[in-house]
Write a protein that holds these residues in place. Structure first.
Motif, short mmCIF file in Angstrom:
data_model
loop_
_atom_site.label_atom_id
_atom_site.label_comp_id
_atom_site.label_asym_id
_atom_site.label_seq_id
_atom_site.Cartn_x
_atom_site.Cartn_y
_atom_site.Cartn_z
N TYR A 149 0.84 -1.19 0.00
CA TYR A 149 0.00 0.00 0.00
C TYR A 149 0.87 1.24 0.00
CZ TYR A 149 0.95 1.01 4.95
OH TYR A 149 1.57 1.33 6.13
N ALA A 150 0.26 2.36 -0.31
CA ALA A 150 0.92 3.65 -0.19
C ALA A 150 0.08 4.50 0.76
CB ALA A 150 0.99 4.34 -1.55
N CYS A 151 0.74 5.37 1.48
CA CYS A 151 0.08 6.31 2.38
C CYS A 151 -0.15 7.58 1.57
CB CYS A 151 0.99 6.57 3.59
SG CYS A 151 0.23 7.56 4.87
N VAL A 152 -1.43 7.92 1.36
CA VAL A 152 -1.78 9.02 0.45
C VAL A 152 -2.76 9.98 1.12
CG1 VAL A 152 -1.42 7.59 -1.61
CG2 VAL A 152 -3.70 7.71 -0.58
N VAL A 153 -2.98 11.10 0.48
CA VAL A 153 -3.99 12.06 0.94
C VAL A 153 -5.36 11.38 0.86
CG1 VAL A 153 -5.11 14.25 0.39
CG2 VAL A 153 -2.64 14.04 0.17
N ASN A 154 -6.17 11.54 1.89
CA ASN A 154 -7.48 10.90 1.95
C ASN A 154 -8.51 11.73 1.19
OD1 ASN A 154 -9.71 9.40 2.57
ND2 ASN A 154 -9.90 10.16 4.64
N CYS A 155 -8.55 11.52 -0.11
CA CYS A 155 -9.54 12.21 -0.95
C CYS A 155 -9.89 11.30 -2.11
CB CYS A 155 -9.00 13.54 -1.43
SG CYS A 155 -10.28 14.54 -2.24
N ALA A 156 -10.68 10.26 -1.83
CA ALA A 156 -11.04 9.28 -2.85
C ALA A 156 -11.58 9.92 -4.12
CB ALA A 156 -12.03 8.26 -2.28
N PRO A 157 -12.43 10.97 -4.04
CA PRO A 157 -12.92 11.58 -5.29
C PRO A 157 -11.80 12.08 -6.21
CG PRO A 157 -14.24 12.31 -3.44
CD PRO A 157 -13.07 11.57 -2.86
N ALA A 158 -10.70 12.56 -5.64
CA ALA A 158 -9.58 13.02 -6.47
C ALA A 158 -9.00 11.86 -7.27
CB ALA A 158 -8.51 13.67 -5.60
#
Length: 143
Positions: A83-92
């Motif tokens: 996995y990657a740790c990413v900004v939590n903005c699924a719509p993006a």
């Protein structure tokens, strides 16, 4: 210098849809991620390398895959149980076809925030092209 915030959130985990079929949760805890490898992009600048190290320590990552570019990082996420740790903005991510393989799941107990924004000199103006680019990126984070 001026920092103009666009979006702030706790991080999320980005998984491959293929490897996330056994975990259909709508959110995940840090301990749930420990069986997976955290994939990060190696940073050449010391300040960004330090941020990566702090993030890895905060995530409690037991296994780390460090790569040199985003394409390779995404190949590890797609092909492995990583996995990657990413900004939590699924719509993006849903708006960008490149991420069609991925599922983004909020990490509820993450001990830090990600913030997306612009840094620029106070005494300068954005070009028309820069303004257009800023609008496009801001549009990704409008929920």
């Amino acid at each position: 210098m001026v920092f103009e915030s666009i979006y702030s959130s706790k991080p999320a985990a980005m998984f491959s849809l293929e490897h996330n079929s056994k975990n259909p949760e709508k959110e995940v805890c840090l301990k749930d991620l420990h069986e997976r490898s955290l994939t990060i992009i190696a940073e050449k600048l010391p300040v960004f390398d330090m941020v990566n190290k702090k993030m890895c320590a905060a995530m409690g990552a037991r296994s780390l895959i460090e790569v040199n570019d985003r394409t390779t990082a995404h190949e590890f996420i797609r092909g492995k149980n990583a996995y990657a740790c990413v900004v939590n903005c699924a719509p993006a991510y849903e708006k960008i076809p490149f991420f069609s393989y991925a599922k983004v799941v909020p990490i509820v107990d993450a001990p830090f925030l990600f913030e997306v924004g612009w840094v620029y000199r106070k005494d300068t103006y954005h070009s028309d092209l820069a303004v257009e680019f800023i609008r496009e990126v801001e549009g990704l984070f409008m929920i």
